[in-house]
Design a protein around this motif. Structure first.
Motif, short mmCIF file in Angstrom:
data_model
loop_
_atom_site.label_atom_id
_atom_site.label_comp_id
_atom_site.label_asym_id
_atom_site.label_seq_id
_atom_site.Cartn_x
_atom_site.Cartn_y
_atom_site.Cartn_z
N THR A 132 0.69 -1.00 -0.07
CA THR A 132 0.06 0.08 0.04
C THR A 132 0.93 1.12 -0.04
O THR A 132 2.25 1.07 -0.11
CB THR A 132 -0.89 0.02 1.28
N HIS A 134 0.98 6.12 0.70
CA HIS A 134 0.07 7.13 1.25
C HIS A 134 -0.73 7.48 0.23
O HIS A 134 -0.67 7.24 -0.95
CB HIS A 134 1.10 8.23 1.41
N GLU A 135 -1.88 8.14 0.88
CA GLU A 135 -3.13 8.48 -0.18
C GLU A 135 -2.62 9.42 -1.32
O GLU A 135 -3.29 9.33 -2.43
CB GLU A 135 -4.30 9.00 0.56
N SER A 136 -1.61 10.09 -1.25
CA SER A 136 -1.15 11.08 -2.22
C SER A 136 -0.36 10.37 -3.25
O SER A 136 0.00 11.04 -4.23
CB SER A 136 -0.17 12.00 -1.50
N LEU A 138 -1.12 7.02 -4.33
CA LEU A 138 -1.88 5.94 -4.67
C LEU A 138 -2.40 5.98 -6.45
O LEU A 138 -2.59 5.00 -7.08
CB LEU A 138 -3.37 5.82 -3.98
#
Length: 457
Positions: A132, A134-136, A138
């Protein structure tokens, strides 16, 4: 250049807006930068696949390298930090295990090298490895890598999204064989496959199918790193690589300084006047940052390498350029900042792939320069910059370390530039704000001293 006396920048802890310091006069500084992120993470991967222990001296210690270390430890690799001679932290001792351990979670953070390189290693684990980020991060391209890994026998469950997060269902080995990949979005796809290939059952025969392959020096770096560990990569044609199955030697490796991280410091001499020297500049390097010697000279700087240091001295002005940066896209933000102060318009092209970096760098650079009164336009594969007088304002980093350093560079000559998140430079250089301040202090040479003592304080 405008502005009066120098004072250290605000927000040294990286929290809140960071007021970029204005240079009070010509610079006369010597700077030592930490080790190369690209080399550190490649050597960590190879050391983890090797036939014995390896020691990395003068490695980079940053958010990206920490993510790589954490990822490899999650796969069972023994990694220890031991005192060394490096100025920026300890040596790294790597003791490999085989097969790698599964039932683990790897958080890649924002590190492209971790997500692209460790995905290939997941197949060597016994059990599931969940990747996975960090959302920034993805959004960063992974589809071509997932497809290629499946072709060589890696079992990946991505839920049909062709992106992070996904699960590699490791079986303790990877078949390998012949595979075709379109690596137009990132050369890291090629490097990730090449680094893992010696451990594939039958090696790897890799073809690149895209119309363009960015950042070729990074692939050269991967091939050279493999060669130093006894793996000879054949290159029968452009965009084709053959890696035999075989042992990867455990080896002690010294990491070069990060030449791309040195870019804003060297460019500072051209913005503020005077000269800046970076120590430890290698006579030969596969790092894309090695191209700075030619690029900065083309833009009007006087460039000289002597005694192991590279010195850039300001010339009579900064010259506009028309540059193909496809081989060194990571230098774009620094060259962009110089172009904003040039004597004529500049066009930077061959850099469409940097839209898929930590942020869409083309859009972000254009947006932030316009915010300060500048003129720049997005091109399908690049940027055009027309120099205009600039004013202060907020420069947003967009969660991107190179955007943050670009704001600092522009702020040398433009009072009132506030970088909203200078802490993002920790991705590849935790010491950036301190080194930048030290470069600007009276006497300049304090930059080297501060770098040496920073870790001890």
């Amino acid at each position: 250049m405008t502005g009066s006396g120098y004072s250290p920048s605000s927000a040294p802890d990286g929290r809140g807006p960071w007021r970029a310091p204005v240079a009070a006069g010509p610079l006369h500084a010597t700077v030592t930068v930490p080790g190369s992120k690209s080399l550190t993470n490649r050597e960590l991967i190879l050391a983890s696949l090797a036939d014995g222990p390896s020691r990395l001296t003068s490695p980079l210690h940053s958010d990206d390298s920490d993510r790589m270390i954490d990822a490899l430890r999650a796969l069972g690799v023994r990694i220890e930090l031991e005192p060394g001679s490096g100025r920026f932290g300890p040596d790294i001792l790597v003791t490999p295990v085989w097969p790698l351990h599964g039932d683990s979670i790897v958080d890649c953070g924002q590190a492209g090298t971790v997500m692209r390189f460790v995905a290939a290693l997941g197949g060597f684990a016994r059990g599931d490895v969940t990747l996975t980020a960090h959302e920034s991060a993805l959004h960063r391209p992974m589809g071509a890598m997932i497809s290629a890994l499946r072709e060589v026998g890696v079992d990946i469950d991505d839920g049909g999204h062709w992106a992070l997060p996904f699960v590699v269902r490791g079986h303790g080995h990877v078949r390998g064989g012949e595979v075709t990949i379109d690596a137009s979005a990132s050369s890291q796809f090629v490097s990730g496959l090449l680094l893992a290939a010696p451990r594939f059952d039958v090696g790897l025969h890799l073809h690149h199918s895209g119309a363009r392959l960015p950042s070729i020096p990074h692939i050269d770096m991967t091939v050279e790193a493999l060669a130093h560990r006894g793996v000879h990569v054949e290159r029968p044609a452009q965009g084709e690589w053959i890696v035999p199955a075989g042992a990867v030697r455990g080896k002690d490796v010294a990491i070069e300084p990060d030449l791309s991280n040195a870019a804003p410091f060297l460019a500072a001499a051209m913005v503020a006047g005077g000269s800046v020297s970076v120590t430890g500049w290698p006579a030969h390097s596969t790092q894309p940052g090695a191209m700075l010697t030619e690029i900065l000279a083309l833009m009007g700087g006087r460039v000289q390498r002597r005694g192991g240091a590279l010195t850039v001295t300001a010339g009579s002005g900064i010259q506009g350029v028309d540059l193909d940066l496809s081989a060194a896209g990571e230098l774009t933000p620094t060259i962009f900042a110089l172009a904003a102060f040039a004597d004529s318009p500049s066009t930077l092209h061959g850099i469409g792939h940097i839209r898929g970096h930590e942020t869409d760098r083309i859009a972000a650079l254009v947006t932030e320069l316009r915010r300060l009164g500048g003129e720049a336009d997005e091109l399908p594969d690049g940027i055009r910059i027309v120099p205009r007088p600039l004013h202060g304002g907020v420069w947003q980093a967009h969660h991107d370390h190179r955007m943050a350093t670009t704001g600092a560079l522009i702020g040398l000559a433009v009072p009132g530039v506030d970088v909203d998140d200078i802490g993002t430079t920790a991705k590849t250089m935790r010491e950036f704000p301190e080194l930048w301040d030290a470069m600007l202090e009276d006497g300049g040479d304090a930059a080297t001293h501060d770098a040496e003592t920073m870790r001890a304080s």
